[in-house]
Design a protein around this motif. Sequence first.
Motif, short mmCIF file in Angstrom:
data_model
loop_
_atom_site.label_atom_id
_atom_site.label_comp_id
_atom_site.label_asym_id
_atom_site.label_seq_id
_atom_site.Cartn_x
_atom_site.Cartn_y
_atom_site.Cartn_z
N THR A 151 0.83 -1.21 0.00
CA THR A 151 0.00 0.00 0.00
C THR A 151 0.86 1.24 0.00
O THR A 151 2.02 1.22 0.42
N GLY A 152 0.26 2.34 -0.47
CA GLY A 152 0.95 3.61 -0.47
C GLY A 152 0.75 4.37 0.82
O GLY A 152 0.13 3.87 1.78
N ASP A 197 -1.24 6.70 1.35
CA ASP A 197 -2.66 6.99 1.55
C ASP A 197 -3.45 5.75 1.97
O ASP A 197 -4.66 5.80 2.15
N GLY A 198 -2.75 4.62 2.14
CA GLY A 198 -3.41 3.41 2.58
C GLY A 198 -4.06 2.61 1.47
O GLY A 198 -4.58 1.53 1.72
N LEU A 199 -4.04 3.12 0.27
CA LEU A 199 -4.64 2.42 -0.86
C LEU A 199 -3.61 1.51 -1.53
O LEU A 199 -2.40 1.73 -1.40
N PRO A 200 -4.06 0.47 -2.23
CA PRO A 200 -3.12 -0.42 -2.93
C PRO A 200 -2.22 0.36 -3.88
O PRO A 200 -2.67 1.25 -4.59
N LEU A 201 -0.92 0.07 -3.82
CA LEU A 201 0.07 0.78 -4.62
C LEU A 201 0.11 0.18 -6.03
O LEU A 201 0.28 -1.03 -6.20
#
Length: 230
Positions: free
Chosen positions: A2-3, A5-9
């Motif tokens: 994840t990045g 921002d907590g979203l999948p990278l």
Amino acid sequence: MTGDDGLPLALHLHRIRTTHDALQDRSHWRGSRRTTLDPNRSPGVEGDHYLTNTTPAQRTAVEDIIAQAQEDLVRRALPPLVLATAEMADLVEKYPEHMKWLGLDNDALAQLLSGERDVFTAACGDQLSGLHGPKGKPCPARPWVCLLCPLALFAPRHLPNLLRLRSFFSRQWQQMTTAEFIPLFGPYAHRLDEILTPDRYFSEQALRAAAAEVTDSDIELPLRPEEHTV
């Protein structure tokens, strides 16, 4: 993965590959003997991935090359065949195994001792043996190669030419660097010093008499134009 921002990278595989290629070392790709191989890989990796996929014929050829190199090392380790006299009995008595290996009959031995089989620095047991060239054709080896050849017999009549060859080595030593001289002439110069050591094979008096015939000039040797000293 994840990045921040907590979203999948999201992975950009093309960018990763491009970055990897950009970081590779290319400083040795030009002017190197290994230009066809990736300098970022070790020799072990290159061998495992690129040099092991050979045909049976290729493997046989490589094994033959290795065997020939090993035989050459063994031949170089053999002691020189030096005869201080020109008597056949002495030759047969002192070197029975060598005579058996050469397979020479009495007529051939007589030719060997009389000078009928002489080359520049020695008498040759068989010029058509193919040790240094095509089998069945005259040996193309240079004069100094005979110093390490198992077919060579050194007798007192060869002393002047052996000393001329030593002078040639001395002139080459003066015009070449050590790194150039040793691989090209080093083993032969060492063997020549061994043969010409006073009272080892030939008397000091015989060496002095032969030295009187030497003028220290390239004209005395059968050299190619590129082999002449400056």
